[in-house]
Design a protein around this motif. Structure first.
Motif, PDB file in Angstrom:
ATOM      1  N   TYR A 240      -4.575  14.782  -2.878  1.00  0.00           N
ATOM      2  CA  TYR A 240      -4.812  13.348  -3.021  1.00  0.00           C
ATOM      3  C   TYR A 240      -4.109  12.833  -4.267  1.00  0.00           C
ATOM      4  N   SER A 241      -4.267  11.541  -4.542  1.00  0.00           N
ATOM      5  CA  SER A 241      -3.584  10.940  -5.683  1.00  0.00           C
ATOM      6  C   SER A 241      -4.430   9.824  -6.277  1.00  0.00           C
ATOM      7  N   SER A 242      -4.437   9.749  -7.597  1.00  0.00           N
ATOM      8  CA  SER A 242      -5.137   8.658  -8.276  1.00  0.00           C
ATOM      9  C   SER A 242      -4.485   7.305  -7.988  1.00  0.00           C
ATOM     10  N   ALA A 243      -3.232   7.338  -7.545  1.00  0.00           N
ATOM     11  CA  ALA A 243      -2.499   6.095  -7.282  1.00  0.00           C
ATOM     12  C   ALA A 243      -2.611   5.631  -5.829  1.00  0.00           C
ATOM     13  N   ASP A 244      -3.360   6.354  -5.003  1.00  0.00           N
ATOM     14  CA  ASP A 244      -3.512   5.990  -3.591  1.00  0.00           C
ATOM     15  C   ASP A 244      -4.239   4.656  -3.480  1.00  0.00           C
ATOM     16  N   ARG A 245      -3.626   3.666  -2.832  1.00  0.00           N
ATOM     17  CA  ARG A 245      -4.225   2.339  -2.716  1.00  0.00           C
ATOM     18  C   ARG A 245      -5.012   2.159  -1.423  1.00  0.00           C
TER      19      ARG A 245
ATOM     20  N   MET B 146       0.818  -1.211   0.000  1.00  0.00           N
ATOM     21  CA  MET B 146       0.000   0.000   0.000  1.00  0.00           C
ATOM     22  C   MET B 146       0.855   1.265   0.000  1.00  0.00           C
ATOM     23  N   THR B 147       2.095   1.161   0.467  1.00  0.00           N
ATOM     24  CA  THR B 147       2.937   2.347   0.576  1.00  0.00           C
ATOM     25  C   THR B 147       3.839   2.534  -0.634  1.00  0.00           C
ATOM     26  N   GLY B 148       3.741   1.634  -1.619  1.00  0.00           N
ATOM     27  CA  GLY B 148       4.552   1.747  -2.825  1.00  0.00           C
ATOM     28  C   GLY B 148       3.773   2.352  -3.956  1.00  0.00           C
ATOM     29  N   PRO B 149       4.438   2.622  -5.090  1.00  0.00           N
ATOM     30  CA  PRO B 149       3.747   3.193  -6.249  1.00  0.00           C
ATOM     31  C   PRO B 149       2.717   2.237  -6.803  1.00  0.00           C
ATOM     32  N   SER B 150       1.673   2.785  -7.346  1.00  0.00           N
ATOM     33  CA  SER B 150       0.588   1.965  -7.880  1.00  0.00           C
ATOM     34  C   SER B 150       0.914   1.474  -9.278  1.00  0.00           C
ATOM     35  N   VAL B 151       0.527   0.237  -9.548  1.00  0.00           N
ATOM     36  CA  VAL B 151       0.720  -0.301 -10.890  1.00  0.00           C
ATOM     37  C   VAL B 151      -0.164   0.413 -11.890  1.00  0.00           C
ATOM     38  N   GLU B 152      -1.200   1.132 -11.362  1.00  0.00           N
ATOM     39  CA  GLU B 152      -2.080   1.879 -12.264  1.00  0.00           C
ATOM     40  C   GLU B 152      -1.532   3.245 -12.632  1.00  0.00           C
ATOM     41  N   SER B 153      -0.350   3.635 -12.110  1.00  0.00           N
ATOM     42  CA  SER B 153       0.211   4.935 -12.466  1.00  0.00           C
ATOM     43  C   SER B 153       0.317   5.042 -13.982  1.00  0.00           C
TER      44      SER B 153
ATOM     45  N   ASP C  64       1.271   5.067 -17.531  1.00  0.00           N
ATOM     46  CA  ASP C  64       2.515   4.889 -18.282  1.00  0.00           C
ATOM     47  C   ASP C  64       3.749   4.747 -17.405  1.00  0.00           C
ATOM     48  N   GLY C  65       3.546   4.519 -16.114  1.00  0.00           N
ATOM     49  CA  GLY C  65       4.691   4.365 -15.231  1.00  0.00           C
ATOM     50  C   GLY C  65       5.411   5.656 -14.927  1.00  0.00           C
ATOM     51  N   TYR C  66       4.783   6.809 -15.192  1.00  0.00           N
ATOM     52  CA  TYR C  66       5.443   8.083 -14.971  1.00  0.00           C
ATOM     53  C   TYR C  66       4.761   8.846 -13.850  1.00  0.00           C
ATOM     54  N   THR C  67       5.544   9.649 -13.122  1.00  0.00           N
ATOM     55  CA  THR C  67       5.012  10.497 -12.071  1.00  0.00           C
ATOM     56  C   THR C  67       4.479  11.778 -12.691  1.00  0.00           C
ATOM     57  N   SER C  68       3.819  12.598 -11.868  1.00  0.00           N
ATOM     58  CA  SER C  68       3.181  13.802 -12.383  1.00  0.00           C
ATOM     59  C   SER C  68       4.177  14.878 -12.812  1.00  0.00           C
ATOM     60  N   ASN C  69       5.457  14.746 -12.446  1.00  0.00           N
ATOM     61  CA  ASN C  69       6.434  15.725 -12.928  1.00  0.00           C
ATOM     62  C   ASN C  69       7.275  15.178 -14.070  1.00  0.00           C
ATOM     63  N   GLY C  70       6.867  14.025 -14.639  1.00  0.00           N
ATOM     64  CA  GLY C  70       7.497  13.511 -15.832  1.00  0.00           C
ATOM     65  C   GLY C  70       8.639  12.555 -15.616  1.00  0.00           C
ATOM     66  N   THR C  71       9.004  12.278 -14.350  1.00  0.00           N
ATOM     67  CA  THR C  71      10.104  11.351 -14.110  1.00  0.00           C
ATOM     68  C   THR C  71       9.589   9.927 -14.062  1.00  0.00           C
TER      69      THR C  71
ATOM     70  N   ASN D  39      -4.556  16.896  -7.442  1.00  0.00           N
ATOM     71  CA  ASN D  39      -4.319  15.470  -7.616  1.00  0.00           C
ATOM     72  C   ASN D  39      -2.861  15.274  -8.034  1.00  0.00           C
ATOM     73  N   PHE D  40      -2.079  14.600  -7.183  1.00  0.00           N
ATOM     74  CA  PHE D  40      -0.668  14.349  -7.481  1.00  0.00           C
ATOM     75  C   PHE D  40      -0.474  13.181  -8.453  1.00  0.00           C
ATOM     76  N   VAL D  41      -1.538  12.489  -8.780  1.00  0.00           N
ATOM     77  CA  VAL D  41      -1.611  11.444  -9.808  1.00  0.00           C
ATOM     78  C   VAL D  41      -0.902  10.149  -9.428  1.00  0.00           C
ATOM     79  N   SER D  42       0.384  10.213  -9.080  1.00  0.00           N
ATOM     80  CA  SER D  42       1.148   8.968  -8.952  1.00  0.00           C
ATOM     81  C   SER D  42       1.744   8.694  -7.579  1.00  0.00           C
ATOM     82  N   SER D  43       1.636   9.612  -6.634  1.00  0.00           N
ATOM     83  CA  SER D  43       2.271   9.390  -5.332  1.00  0.00           C
ATOM     84  C   SER D  43       1.419   8.474  -4.459  1.00  0.00           C
ATOM     85  N   PRO D  44       2.069   7.634  -3.632  1.00  0.00           N
ATOM     86  CA  PRO D  44       1.336   6.721  -2.750  1.00  0.00           C
ATOM     87  C   PRO D  44       0.627   7.459  -1.619  1.00  0.00           C
TER      88      PRO D  44
END
Length: 385
Positions: free
Chosen positions: A322-327, A247-254, A256-263, A352-357
């Protein structure tokens, strides 16, 4: 039944730990000394006595013989707590409040703002210290409140935590009473911090003068208004397993595998997929909460706090991070609550930070997070409350 559930939780957590990341170590957090000059009543200490709860302090296991830490390394499911529940941090010397209680939002000499940091389940004082430093750099003092996991898995079903929250509400009121120019911010984390905020509001319902001092509320990784056992199970699992939890790691649903700042997000299967042990723990917790959350007394208390949070919040601006990747806390639950508050005429902002846990937005995007806090403080400084 409660004792049996506790044994199941201990066994499930043991299995999850044995199958978790091999390099994870479990250490006691260092003791945080209280600042006795800032609280309104420096000799006050919340009572440690109350209804008996399940004692988990003796629940421990050993890591498997293949562990790099050795076969005898202990893993305490609920280690003894060294943190105080409440920790006060004074504002910097000669601090000027970024909100200002003067007319039209202008600063008046002697204005002080206090941010009330309400931690997620299992947060330590050292975790909230980073947020306290963020506000201190902006001239805002803080009081930090944490809830250990053991406090909500006892036979008293959270009543001792309610008393701690009542103590905090009393201390906040005393701080405000010392000077009519003092103002408040609330910054909550996860559903635990959000519910604590609701309980504080409930305790202060007879103090309209204090409620009027609340200039803004930041809600990080929350809320879920509905009483959903699976959400509670996910939250407790994350708190109990900490870094071993998927639950504390990145979501597989992120996307394209990218964070909201492009990294690029490093999505490894051991982080994103729960082990069988974690699945057992989640299943056990969900069954546990399907029973506990529907006990008449518990359900009534939760519904009361939910009612305050949904219908009786202060008229100050609200800011949801919040984040779309929050599990743990589904993004759609946060967005649904935001829409509800907007329909009630509340001033609501969100990012929405999109990819952060879960409760990891500041660590994942420190510069964006700090910038968003600055933007919100400016909004609060000119808002009419």
């Amino acid at each position: 039944m409660a004792a049996s559930s506790a044994r199941l939780l201990a066994a499930a957590a043991a299995a999850a730990a044995a199958r978790g990341r091999a390099a994870t170590t479990f250490r006691h957090a260092p003791t945080v000394s209280s600042s006795l000059s800032f609280p309104p009543n420096p000799h006050h200490r919340p009572s440690l006595h109350g209804r008996a709860g399940i004692s988990f302090s003796s629940t421990s296991i050993s890591l498997p013989s293949g562990s790099p830490h050795g076969a005898s390394a202990p893993f305490n499911l609920f280690p003894p707590d060294s943190d105080p529940f409440i920790q006060w941090d004074p504002p910097p010397p000669d601090a000027a409040s970024p909100l200002g209680a003067g007319a039209a939002g202008r600063e008046a000499p002697g204005d002080l703002t206090l941010v009330v940091l309400l931690g997620w389940l299992g947060a330590r004082q050292k975790h909230l210290r980073r947020y306290a430093d963020l506000y201190r750099d902006r001239g805002v003092g803080s009081v930090r409140f944490v809830v250990p996991v053991r406090e909500l898995l006892g036979l008293d079903l959270g009543r001792r935590v309610e008393r701690r929250v009542a103590d905090l509400a009393a201390e906040i009121a005393a701080w405000c009473d010392a000077d009519h120019r003092r103002t408040l911010l609330f910054h909550t984390f996860s559903n635990t911090g959000w519910l604590a905020y609701g309980a504080i509001l409930e305790n202060l319902q007879s103090r309209a003068d204090i409620i009027e001092r609340i200039r803004g509320c930041i809600v990080d990784s929350a809320p879920v208004l509905e009483i959903r056992p699976e959400v509670w199970a996910a939250g407790f699992s994350a708190a109990m397993l900490k870094k071993s939890s998927s639950m504390t790691g990145p979501s597989v649903e992120s996307p394209d595998g990218y964070t909201s700042n492009g990294t690029l997000n490093n999505l490894s299967s051991d982080v994103t997929r729960p082990t069988w042990g974690e699945n057992i723990l989640l299943s056990t917790l969900q069954k546990f909460f399907e029973i506990v959350l529907h006990l008449p007394d518990v359900n009534k208390r939760l519904e009361k706090v939910h009612s305050v949070l949904s219908e009786k919040q202060p008229t100050c601006p609200q800011f949801y991070l919040y984040s779309s990747a929050d599990r743990v806390i589904p993004a759609e639950c946060v967005e649904r609550f935001i829409d509800m508050q907007k329909s009630l005429g509340q001033s609501v902002f969100a990012h929405n930070f999109v990819s952060s846990p879960h409760v990891d937005h500041y660590r994942s995007f420190p510069h964006v997070y700090a910038a968003k806090i600055d933007e919100f403080l400016k909004i609060c400084s000119i808002a009419r409350v």
